[in-house]
Each structure stands twice: as C-alpha cells, then as structure tokens.
Design an enzyme around this catalytic site. Structure first.
Site, PDB file in Angstrom:
ATOM      1  N   ASP A  73      37.411  -6.451  47.788  1.00 49.70           N
ATOM      2  CA  ASP A  73      38.155  -7.396  48.624  1.00 49.70           C
ATOM      3  C   ASP A  73      37.716  -7.326  50.085  1.00 49.70           C
ATOM      4  OD1 ASP A  73      39.558  -7.846  46.315  1.00 49.70           O
ATOM      5  OD2 ASP A  73      41.535  -7.439  47.168  1.00 49.70           O
ATOM      6  N   HIS A 220      37.273  -2.044  48.421  1.00 56.48           N
ATOM      7  CA  HIS A 220      37.050  -2.906  49.583  1.00 56.48           C
ATOM      8  C   HIS A 220      35.643  -2.671  50.125  1.00 56.48           C
ATOM      9  CE1 HIS A 220      41.432  -2.692  49.256  1.00 56.48           C
ATOM     10  NE2 HIS A 220      41.458  -3.868  49.864  1.00 56.48           N
TER      11      HIS A 220
END
Length: 256
Positions: A73, A220
């Site tokens: 993400d 991430h």
C-alpha cells in the site's frame, strides 16, 4: 443490510426508552445509551474490513492451495518501490500494489515499472487523507475515479481492485463502491510495518507465524524498512513452498 438493521435496533431502543421514561419516570440520561452503543459498534466494525459490515471485501484466498498474495500500500515511492521490485524479481514473486493517486501523478515512471514487471495495480484513493473516512459518497467517487483515471492514462488499464485507506469502511464508501463496481480487497495478515519502533525481525516473525495457504499479507512499499523485511521474508516463505501470486490469481478473479 447489517447497517440498516443496526439503525433499526437503535431507533427502536430509543423509542422504547422514551416510553419507559414517560411511563415509569426513568432518568432522561438513559435516552443516550442506544446512541453511545451505536457509536461504539460503528467505530469497531468500520475498522475491521474483514467483517464485511458495510460492504463485501475479500481478505483471503483458497486455503487448500499453497498460494499467497503480497500486497503493498501507499506507493509508488521513487526510492523504495524500485528496490521492492528488484527483490520480487529475484524471488520470482508476483504482487499487488495499491497505489495512491497523487503518488501516481508524481511518479508515473515507477507505476510503469510495476506494470511492466507484471504485477497488479489497485486503487488506494487519490489523497489517502486522514479525514477521508468522513467523505460522503460524492467525495469518495472523486477519490476513486480520479485515481482510476490517472492509472489508466499511464498504463492503459483501469484498476479492478480497491483497498480503502487504513482499511476503514463506511456506508458512504459502500455506496460509492456499489457504483464503481470495484472488488474490495482486505487482508488477513497485517504486518504492522508502519509502526516506527517495530523491529524488522519481529515483523517477519509475526508474518511467518500467521501465513497459511490463501493468505493476503499487508505491507507498505513507501517505508525505508521494507527492503530489510522482504530480504528475510521472501526466502523463508519460498522455503515453505509458498507461491507468490497477484490478488486476482489468488481469488480466481477474471478481469472484464
């Protein structure tokens, strides 16, 4: 449906309490109890995307097939995303990147690299604002459609998948998704790699202890520690005979 039922129960409770107040002279403070309970329930269910309270999401794949999905993400990031791509290529791993629209706008060349490496690109809103959960349907549509347009203009394909910022869902987001028709993707393993004082070894250990066939792992690619995490995680998962696939393959989803 679940949200409507909650609202119905809350309203009914308020009416019952009103009746009890008038008939039995109860303290007026009781009238606030259903509302307080409503706020607590909504706060909890909003933060747990796996519960599918406001909208349907997919948080895992087939538990009988030794495939897992790595998802990243908040990218693309000009420094860290290319390093992630190098490691994924080294271990022949496919992944899914949920990208923020404004980052796509800044670093289109990184998005192209993700696409050229045959990874899947998903929509992660345009701003990823800390206030985004208070958006109405119209603002959510702006967030989603703007990001779709940016991505499509760069790689020629519109994202099929969406992941809400922070994994938080709301009734207004549900209405927007009902219109855009995205598949909403959650996760069943959260790495907690965004916590600044987390030791990479502990993050890897946590992920390894929870990974099972069909797992969707949240990571991430905009963080400096992601390279260290993947250097340990990828070979260990590979030794356990897991195959790294994109989300669409994990859930057997065919693009239209």
């Amino acid at each position: 449906m679940k949200f409507k039922l909650l609202n119905y129960i809350t309203l009914t409770s308020i009416l019952i309490i009103l009746g009890l107040i008038f008939w039995y002279d109860l303290n007026w403070g009781f009238i606030f109890v259903p509302g307080i309970i409503w706020v607590l329930i909504v706060s909890i269910v909003s933060s747990n995307i796996q519960w599918n309270f406001f909208l349907k999401s997919i948080s895992k794949g087939n538990p009988e097939v030794n495939k897992i999905a790595l998802t990243f993400d908040d990218g693309p990031h000009p420094e860290f995303t290319p390093k992630v791509l190098e490691l994924l290529e080294k271990y022949n791993a496919q992944a899914t990147f949920f990208c923020i629209g404004r980052n796509v706008e800044k670093y289109p060349e990184i998005l192209v690299k993700i696409y050229e490496n045959q990874h899947i690109i998903g929509n992660h809103s345009f701003t990823h604002s800390h206030k985004i959960d208070f958006n109405n349907k119209s603002k959510w549509l702006d967030e989603i459609n703007s990001t779709d347009d940016k991505i499509q203009n760069i790689i020629g394909q519109k994202p099929q998948f969406f992941r809400p910022p922070f994994g938080v869902t709301t009734p207004h987001l549900a209405k927007a998704i009902d219109e855009t028709k995205h598949k909403v993707i959650g996760w069943n393993i959260r790495s907690f790699d965004t916590i600044s004082n987390q030791n990479p070894d502990k993050i890897v250990k946590r992920i390894l202890s929870k990974t099972k066939p069909g797992s969707i792992i949240l990571l991430h690619d905009h963080l400096p520690g992601i390279f260290t995490i993947l250097e340990q995680l990828l070979p260990e998962l590979q030794e356990r005979n897991f195959t790294f696939v994109t989300v669409d393959e994990l859930i057997n989803y065919e693009s239209v």
